[in-house]
Scaffold this motif. Structure first.
Motif, short mmCIF file in Angstrom:
data_model
loop_
_atom_site.label_atom_id
_atom_site.label_comp_id
_atom_site.label_asym_id
_atom_site.label_seq_id
_atom_site.Cartn_x
_atom_site.Cartn_y
_atom_site.Cartn_z
N ILE A 116 -35.77 -50.91 -84.21
CA ILE A 116 -34.68 -51.39 -83.36
C ILE A 116 -33.39 -50.72 -83.82
N GLN A 117 -32.63 -50.23 -82.85
CA GLN A 117 -31.42 -49.48 -83.16
C GLN A 117 -30.18 -50.14 -82.54
N TYR A 118 -29.06 -50.02 -83.26
CA TYR A 118 -27.78 -50.42 -82.69
C TYR A 118 -27.44 -49.42 -81.59
N HIS A 119 -27.20 -49.92 -80.39
CA HIS A 119 -27.01 -49.06 -79.22
C HIS A 119 -25.53 -48.72 -79.01
N GLU A 120 -25.29 -47.50 -78.62
CA GLU A 120 -23.94 -47.06 -78.23
C GLU A 120 -22.89 -47.31 -79.30
N ILE A 121 -23.11 -46.74 -80.47
CA ILE A 121 -22.05 -46.72 -81.48
C ILE A 121 -21.11 -45.60 -81.05
N ILE A 122 -20.11 -45.98 -80.23
CA ILE A 122 -19.26 -44.97 -79.58
C ILE A 122 -17.78 -45.22 -79.83
N ARG A 123 -17.46 -46.23 -80.66
CA ARG A 123 -16.08 -46.57 -80.99
C ARG A 123 -15.96 -46.66 -82.51
N TYR A 124 -14.79 -46.34 -83.01
CA TYR A 124 -14.61 -46.39 -84.46
C TYR A 124 -14.71 -47.80 -85.01
N GLU A 125 -14.49 -48.82 -84.16
CA GLU A 125 -14.60 -50.19 -84.66
C GLU A 125 -16.04 -50.68 -84.70
N ASP A 126 -16.95 -50.01 -83.99
CA ASP A 126 -18.34 -50.49 -83.93
C ASP A 126 -18.99 -50.65 -85.31
N PRO A 127 -18.88 -49.66 -86.20
CA PRO A 127 -19.51 -49.85 -87.52
C PRO A 127 -19.01 -51.08 -88.26
N HIS A 128 -17.71 -51.35 -88.16
CA HIS A 128 -17.15 -52.50 -88.86
C HIS A 128 -17.63 -53.81 -88.25
N ARG A 129 -17.78 -53.85 -86.94
CA ARG A 129 -18.30 -55.06 -86.30
C ARG A 129 -19.76 -55.29 -86.69
N VAL A 130 -20.53 -54.22 -86.74
CA VAL A 130 -21.95 -54.35 -87.10
C VAL A 130 -22.11 -54.86 -88.52
N PHE A 131 -21.33 -54.32 -89.44
CA PHE A 131 -21.52 -54.65 -90.86
C PHE A 131 -20.63 -55.79 -91.35
N ASP A 132 -19.88 -56.42 -90.46
CA ASP A 132 -19.14 -57.63 -90.83
C ASP A 132 -20.14 -58.70 -91.27
N GLU A 133 -19.70 -59.63 -92.09
CA GLU A 133 -20.62 -60.68 -92.57
C GLU A 133 -21.15 -61.53 -91.42
N GLN A 134 -20.41 -61.57 -90.30
CA GLN A 134 -20.88 -62.26 -89.10
C GLN A 134 -21.43 -61.27 -88.07
N GLY A 135 -21.68 -60.03 -88.50
CA GLY A 135 -22.06 -58.98 -87.58
C GLY A 135 -23.56 -58.85 -87.35
N ALA A 136 -23.88 -57.91 -86.48
CA ALA A 136 -25.27 -57.70 -86.04
C ALA A 136 -26.21 -57.37 -87.19
N HIS A 137 -25.69 -56.69 -88.21
CA HIS A 137 -26.59 -56.26 -89.29
C HIS A 137 -27.24 -57.45 -89.99
N ALA A 138 -26.50 -58.55 -90.09
CA ALA A 138 -27.08 -59.75 -90.70
C ALA A 138 -28.27 -60.24 -89.88
N ALA A 139 -28.16 -60.14 -88.56
CA ALA A 139 -29.28 -60.55 -87.69
C ALA A 139 -30.45 -59.59 -87.83
N PHE A 140 -30.16 -58.30 -87.95
CA PHE A 140 -31.23 -57.31 -88.10
C PHE A 140 -32.01 -57.54 -89.40
N ILE A 141 -31.28 -57.80 -90.49
CA ILE A 141 -31.94 -58.01 -91.78
C ILE A 141 -32.81 -59.26 -91.74
N GLU A 142 -32.28 -60.32 -91.13
CA GLU A 142 -33.08 -61.55 -90.99
C GLU A 142 -34.32 -61.30 -90.13
#
Length: 319
Positions: A116-142
């Motif tokens: 499963i991949q994060y789709h459309e990382i096309i903005r400079y803020e996207d990485p920070h939103r993904v890796f925020d403690e409330q971000g998508a990456h936490a859901a991916f790891i779970e």
């Protein structure tokens, strides 16, 4: 790189995952298009697998979920075991990403999706939103810990510098991606080149390289500078694990297999000859509108897909 004599398909290592996948991947967007009826979409997927394609591309947002549902139907009756299944998620918040992961699992009628991949990382803020403690990456790891997915990657089509930024932010969070997907085509070398800027870094880190927009849904072909086979050969000649291509008919599926069966590694002179033919057309990104416009930016047209910004940032806004 190896070829199966029965299927005439090349198989390549997927970065450092230990997986071997078909060098051609079947694009999921096309199988859910309105002009492709369900039975044809299912037949395309199953014929591709029967002939040796294992890598299946998809996304949570393709055709309002129709693409994932058709893929799920196609993977019944023993086909799931023969496929390496990938889909993409738009959610940037943990809540939205978790919801989309579960919806993709339901549509595909599977308990686990291989990648499963994060789709459309096309903005400079996207990485920070993904890796925020409330971000998508936490859901991916779970989800990974729960056995819902095996590997994690990201995609984007806008700017190679944003891809490099995503890799930097991931490293800052002690994470390395398994795959990265990006436009790799005969025009790319001339304008905001992913091949020149991102591919070397992925090779260095042994991350699986997924090529997309090799013909940009036919837009590149309108330049009359390269044939479909040349476009596929160029992408196959890069250090790609998979070249994902849209297939909306059995004839286009035949074309993909023709490209594989006729492919031989290109020397520098052959590559340069092809790039010389596309240099003028590719100089300003005219035939890569996904880089130069928002037409291809599904998440820009549907910002609600991303989910809410982190609470700590919302609190900074004046009341």
């Amino acid at each position: 790189m190896s070829a199966n004599s029965q299927s005439q398909m090349l198989y390549r290592e997927l970065g450092n995952t230990g997986e071997k996948v078909s060098a051609i991947g079947l694009g999921g967007w096309h199988i859910g298009l309105p002009n492709v009826d369900e039975q044809l979409g299912i037949r395309i997927v199953r014929t591709a697998i029967d002939r040796g394609i294992t890598f299946m591309d998809n996304s949570w947002d393709y055709n309002d979920g129709v693409s994932e549902k058709r893929m799920g139907k196609a993977l019944r009756d023993g086909y799931r075991e023969k496929a390496f299944l990938m889909t993409k998620i738009d959610g940037r918040s943990k809540k939205e990403a978790a919801k989309q992961i579960d919806e993709s699992l339901q549509r595909h009628q599977v308990d686990c999706i291989d990648l499963i991949q994060y789709h459309e990382i096309i903005r400079y803020e996207d990485p920070h939103r993904v890796f925020d403690e409330q971000g998508a990456h936490a859901a991916f790891i779970e989800a990974k810990e729960a056995g819902k997915l095996r590997y994690i990657g990201f995609t984007g089509h806008k700017d190679p510098q944003i891809h490099l930024h995503m890799l930097e932010v991931a490293a800052e969070n002690d994470f390395q991606f398994d795959t990265v997907q990006m436009p790799l085509n005969v025009m790319d070398a001339h304008y905001r080149s992913f091949a020149k800027l991102v591919v070397p870094e992925l090779v260095k880190q042994n991350i699986g390289i997924l090529a997309m927009k090799t013909m940009a849904n036919g837009i590149l072909l309108r330049s009359n500078t390269a044939t479909p086979i040349e476009c596929l050969h160029y992408a196959l000649n890069l250090p790609t694990s998979v070249v994902i291509t849209g297939i909306d008919s059995l004839e286009i599926l035949d074309q993909a297999f023709e490209a594989v069966s006729s492919f031989e590694p290109m020397d520098e002179q052959q590559v340069q000859s092809l790039l010389d033919k596309t240099a003028q057309a590719g100089a300003k990104g005219e035939f890569e509108p996904f880089k130069t416009s928002s037409i291809f930016d599904s998440t820009a047209q549907n910002p609600d897909w991303l989910g809410e910004e982190p609470e700590k940032l919302q609190q900074l806004m004046p009341s």
